[in-house]
Motif scaffolding. Structure first.
Motif, PDB file in Angstrom:
ATOM      1  N   LEU A   1      22.452 -16.214 -25.546  1.00 50.63           N
ATOM      2  CA  LEU A   1      22.798 -16.020 -24.219  1.00 50.63           C
ATOM      3  C   LEU A   1      22.323 -14.604 -23.480  1.00 50.63           C
ATOM      4  O   LEU A   1      22.924 -13.512 -23.499  1.00 50.63           O
ATOM      5  N   PRO A   2      21.042 -14.647 -22.969  1.00 57.34           N
ATOM      6  CA  PRO A   2      20.249 -13.739 -22.574  1.00 57.34           C
ATOM      7  C   PRO A   2      20.978 -12.794 -21.633  1.00 57.34           C
ATOM      8  O   PRO A   2      21.600 -13.279 -20.692  1.00 57.34           O
ATOM      9  N   GLY A   3      20.776 -11.561 -21.633  1.00 59.33           N
ATOM     10  CA  GLY A   3      21.510 -10.464 -20.744  1.00 59.33           C
ATOM     11  C   GLY A   3      20.939  -9.017 -20.937  1.00 59.33           C
ATOM     12  O   GLY A   3      20.123  -8.765 -21.814  1.00 59.33           O
ATOM     13  N   ARG A   4      21.473  -8.229 -20.161  1.00 58.78           N
ATOM     14  CA  ARG A   4      21.213  -6.792 -20.138  1.00 58.78           C
ATOM     15  C   ARG A   4      22.608  -5.972 -20.615  1.00 58.78           C
ATOM     16  O   ARG A   4      23.699  -6.354 -20.300  1.00 58.78           O
ATOM     17  N   ILE A   5      22.271  -4.972 -21.447  1.00 57.86           N
ATOM     18  CA  ILE A   5      23.548  -4.054 -21.913  1.00 57.86           C
ATOM     19  C   ILE A   5      23.436  -2.824 -21.332  1.00 57.86           C
ATOM     20  O   ILE A   5      22.447  -1.912 -21.029  1.00 57.86           O
ATOM     21  N   SER A   6      24.457  -2.281 -20.738  1.00 55.66           N
ATOM     22  CA  SER A   6      24.924  -1.108 -20.222  1.00 55.66           C
ATOM     23  C   SER A   6      26.021  -0.576 -21.269  1.00 55.66           C
ATOM     24  O   SER A   6      26.849  -0.915 -21.670  1.00 55.66           O
ATOM     25  N   TRP A   7      26.313   0.727 -21.066  1.00 49.91           N
ATOM     26  CA  TRP A   7      27.291   1.727 -21.624  1.00 49.91           C
ATOM     27  C   TRP A   7      28.211   2.496 -20.857  1.00 49.91           C
ATOM     28  O   TRP A   7      27.914   2.902 -19.840  1.00 49.91           O
ATOM     29  N   GLN A   8      29.437   2.328 -21.183  1.00 49.35           N
ATOM     30  CA  GLN A   8      30.297   3.477 -20.508  1.00 49.35           C
ATOM     31  C   GLN A   8      31.256   3.951 -21.455  1.00 49.35           C
ATOM     32  O   GLN A   8      32.443   3.367 -22.049  1.00 49.35           O
ATOM     33  N   GLY A   9      30.992   5.156 -21.852  1.00 47.90           N
ATOM     34  CA  GLY A   9      31.678   5.598 -22.930  1.00 47.90           C
ATOM     35  C   GLY A   9      31.513   4.906 -24.420  1.00 47.90           C
ATOM     36  O   GLY A   9      30.516   4.481 -24.895  1.00 47.90           O
ATOM     37  N   ARG A  10      32.738   4.317 -24.754  1.00 50.30           N
ATOM     38  CA  ARG A  10      32.769   3.583 -26.096  1.00 50.30           C
ATOM     39  C   ARG A  10      32.579   2.028 -25.639  1.00 50.30           C
ATOM     40  O   ARG A  10      32.784   1.273 -26.680  1.00 50.30           O
ATOM     41  N   THR A  11      32.236   1.817 -24.688  1.00 48.91           N
ATOM     42  CA  THR A  11      32.506   0.359 -24.097  1.00 48.91           C
ATOM     43  C   THR A  11      31.007  -0.073 -23.921  1.00 48.91           C
ATOM     44  O   THR A  11      30.383   0.422 -23.092  1.00 48.91           O
ATOM     45  N   LEU A  12      30.714  -1.366 -24.528  1.00 47.08           N
ATOM     46  CA  LEU A  12      29.508  -1.982 -24.119  1.00 47.08           C
ATOM     47  C   LEU A  12      29.708  -3.049 -23.010  1.00 47.08           C
ATOM     48  O   LEU A  12      31.005  -3.548 -22.963  1.00 47.08           O
ATOM     49  N   ILE A  13      28.943  -2.972 -21.975  1.00 49.46           N
ATOM     50  CA  ILE A  13      28.888  -3.987 -20.748  1.00 49.46           C
ATOM     51  C   ILE A  13      27.807  -4.738 -20.856  1.00 49.46           C
ATOM     52  O   ILE A  13      26.681  -4.401 -20.735  1.00 49.46           O
ATOM     53  N   TYR A  14      27.917  -6.307 -21.277  1.00 47.10           N
ATOM     54  CA  TYR A  14      27.041  -7.204 -21.244  1.00 47.10           C
ATOM     55  C   TYR A  14      26.866  -7.930 -19.815  1.00 47.10           C
ATOM     56  O   TYR A  14      27.945  -8.714 -19.598  1.00 47.10           O
ATOM     57  N   THR A  15      25.827  -7.951 -19.267  1.00 44.09           N
ATOM     58  CA  THR A  15      25.533  -8.651 -17.874  1.00 44.09           C
ATOM     59  C   THR A  15      24.623 -10.005 -18.180  1.00 44.09           C
ATOM     60  O   THR A  15      23.558  -9.521 -18.603  1.00 44.09           O
ATOM     61  N   LEU A  16      25.067 -10.956 -18.028  1.00 43.57           N
ATOM     62  CA  LEU A  16      24.148 -12.372 -18.322  1.00 43.57           C
ATOM     63  C   LEU A  16      23.007 -12.269 -17.205  1.00 43.57           C
ATOM     64  O   LEU A  16      23.221 -12.193 -16.182  1.00 43.57           O
ATOM     65  N   ASP A  17      22.038 -12.794 -17.762  1.00 38.99           N
ATOM     66  CA  ASP A  17      20.905 -13.199 -16.885  1.00 38.99           C
ATOM     67  C   ASP A  17      20.998 -14.341 -16.213  1.00 38.99           C
ATOM     68  O   ASP A  17      20.583 -14.393 -14.988  1.00 38.99           O
ATOM     69  N   ASP A  18      21.541 -15.446 -16.802  1.00 43.38           N
ATOM     70  CA  ASP A  18      21.877 -16.726 -16.272  1.00 43.38           C
ATOM     71  C   ASP A  18      23.222 -17.101 -16.532  1.00 43.38           C
ATOM     72  O   ASP A  18      23.875 -16.558 -17.328  1.00 43.38           O
ATOM     73  N   PRO A  19      23.881 -18.067 -15.696  1.00 42.93           N
ATOM     74  CA  PRO A  19      24.921 -18.855 -15.758  1.00 42.93           C
ATOM     75  C   PRO A  19      25.119 -19.264 -17.426  1.00 42.93           C
ATOM     76  O   PRO A  19      24.119 -19.879 -17.854  1.00 42.93           O
ATOM     77  N   PRO A  20      26.215 -19.148 -17.922  1.00 44.00           N
ATOM     78  CA  PRO A  20      26.211 -19.802 -19.256  1.00 44.00           C
ATOM     79  C   PRO A  20      26.466 -21.550 -19.172  1.00 44.00           C
ATOM     80  O   PRO A  20      26.603 -21.948 -18.259  1.00 44.00           O
TER      81      PRO A  20
END
Length: 499
Positions: free
Chosen positions: A90-109
């Motif tokens: 499930l391709p996507g982009r990763i960003s961080w906020q402290g100890r939390t990983l945020i995964y944003t999808l490139d395409d709808p699942p």
């Protein structure tokens, strides 16, 4: 002397009570110090682990664009990103906020899919300790469509068809047999459907008595927030006592309904009416038979004599602009930033034009034949699927129109024909929310014979109808093949995917 003795006894009692209180305080201090000393001696025994996964055990859809993973200690972010595995991918982009990983999808699942997310061999940021293995499951919404039945007990009724497992599809009839459904639109959370219908025994003048209703589907996107409702629960939205309800549209966010209405007593009193969340209905004071609402519900494109009128549906509802010499609006892009219009040309051809939010327009293609409809690909706003018309010569030498489906890349200017649809002048398209399949119907028409006939928009009776499923090619693949084969699904017409 007696007084001195009494005072001495009171002092002893006070000292005794003080010593009891003092022992209680010392005992509490020792009790509280014990776990602290144990922690200092043995260290933190809580393993390094994922503390929270936002999609754990949930069913997600196209509206769910990000998930989060929270850890109980600071982590080596590079190690996490390297070892994060999602199956199927499930391709996507990763960003961080402290100890939390945020995964944003490139395409709808992809709908109807079970996903597994896994983390192993991840290290802390401050010492060489591996993470406790993390494995979790989530799934996407089922692949479900709605259609109007055409035979037997299904005739004229609104039906759900779950094709998540194509070998064992599940069918649910939503509306009662005493209502003939003519059209419907699905709310974005899939929990209910708005539809127009009439009672055949009350039918006096074609569709003059059809009313608007909503019906529950039985689906519940988030059971923790709202209780589930049984499928088939009806609610009246708009009656037909004073006005005939001809056509309607629902915004993709589910907040705005626009209805085309005509006064029973005065046929010149024809207008579009607006219904919002509070079910208060107001007249917009303008006529229109072909119209589309922007997905955000803030504007309306209406076909009128001489062009297309764009109307604001916000607080300043009087704001509007005209696109002269345009024939009809087709569809908005998913984020309301683009609009597809059909334009009449002086050489009697028609052009498909894309207009952006600033009013700038660009011609996509030009054709001497009608352009029936176009839809944006939900994964890429630069790709549209269009239903065009060609003219071919039959075996008897007569020329006849034949619709065909093509895929167009707006950025590259490419136009590939995908599928010919013979004998399908009334065909309707519906793009799946994940962009991997298309629904369309083929109907056989005849002259109306009965008040219970199912009718097309041209008032022809539907004698037969078939719903088809068309898998779409992956246009991102370099060695893509545009040879695709539709699959027969079920007898019916006007199919639509649930969001």
């Amino acid at each position: 002397m007696v007084n001195i003795l009494k005072k001495t006894l009171k002092l002893k009692d006070w000292l005794k009570s003080y010593r009891q209180f003092d022992w209680i305080v010392i005992g509490c201090i020792l009790f509280l110090m014990l776990p602290i000393l144990t922690l200092l001696t043995m260290g933190d025994q809580v393993p390094f682990q994922v503390q929270y996964f936002s999609w754990e055990g949930k069913k997600v859809g196209v509206k769910n664009k990000t998930f989060t993973l929270s850890f109980n200690r600071p982590v080596n972010t590079n190690s996490v990103e390297k070892n994060l595995i999602i199956e199927p991918p499930l391709p996507g982009r990763i960003s961080w906020q402290g100890r939390t990983l945020i995964y944003t999808l490139d395409d709808p699942p992809i709908y109807g899919t079970n996903y597994q997310i896994k983390l192993e061999n991840v290290q802390l940021s401050y010492q060489d300790e591996e993470i406790k293995s993390f494995v979790s499951l989530f799934s996407t919404r089922d692949r479900v469509l709605a259609y109007i039945g055409i035979e037997g007990e299904e005739k004229g009724r609104l039906i759900l068809y779950n094709i998540t497992n194509l070998s064992q599809p599940q069918k649910t009839i939503l509306t009662p047999p005493d209502l003939i459904v003519t059209n419907f639109k699905i709310y974005p959370n899939s929990e209910k459907i708005i539809f127009s219908a009439f009672e055949p025994n009350l039918r006096s003048n074609e569709l003059a008595t059809q009313e608007l209703y909503t019906v529950t589907t039985g689906f519940n996107v988030d059971p923790s927030k709202t209780p589930s409702q049984r499928a088939g629960k009806l609610k009246s939205i708009l009656d037909a006592q004073e006005y005939q309800n001809i056509n309607f549209a629902l915004s993709q966010n589910g907040e705005v309904i626009v209805v085309q209405r005509v006064n029973h007593r005065n046929k010149n009193d024809e207008s579009l009416w607006l219904i919002k969340d509070n079910n208060k209905i107001i007249s917009l004071g303008i006529p229109g038979s072909e119209f589309v609402i922007a997905p955000d519900g803030k504007s309306l494109a209406v076909s009128q004599q001489g062009g297309i009128r764009m109307i604001s549906l916000g607080g300043d509802g009087n704001n509007s602009r005209i696109f002269a010499n345009y024939e009809k609006p087709l569809s908005f892009s998913p984020f309301s930033e683009k609009l597809l219009l059909v334009k009449d040309n002086v050489d009697y051809t028609r052009s498909l034009v894309v207009v952006d939010k600033n009013g700038e327009n660009k011609e996509v293609f030009r054709s001497p034949y009608p352009i029936l409809g176009c839809e944006f690909e939900p994964r890429d706003e630069q790709v549209i699927y269009c239903l065009k018309t060609d003219v071919i010569q039959g075996e008897n030498g007569q020329y006849r129109p034949e619709p065909f489906l093509s895929v167009i890349n707006l950025k590259e200017g490419t136009d590939f024909p995908l599928l010919a649809l013979p004998n399908s002048e009334n065909v309707m398209l519906s793009m799946s929310p994940d962009g991997v399949a298309l629904l369309f119907d083929q109907v056989v028409t005849t002259s109306p014979q009965s008040s219970t006939d199912l009718l097309t928009t041209e008032k022809q009776a539907i004698a037969d109808g078939q719903v088809w499923l068309l898998p779409l090619p992956d246009l991102k693949e370099e060695n893509k093949s545009l040879k695709i084969q539709p699959r027969e699904l079920i007898f019916g017409f006007k199919p639509q995917w649930l969001p």
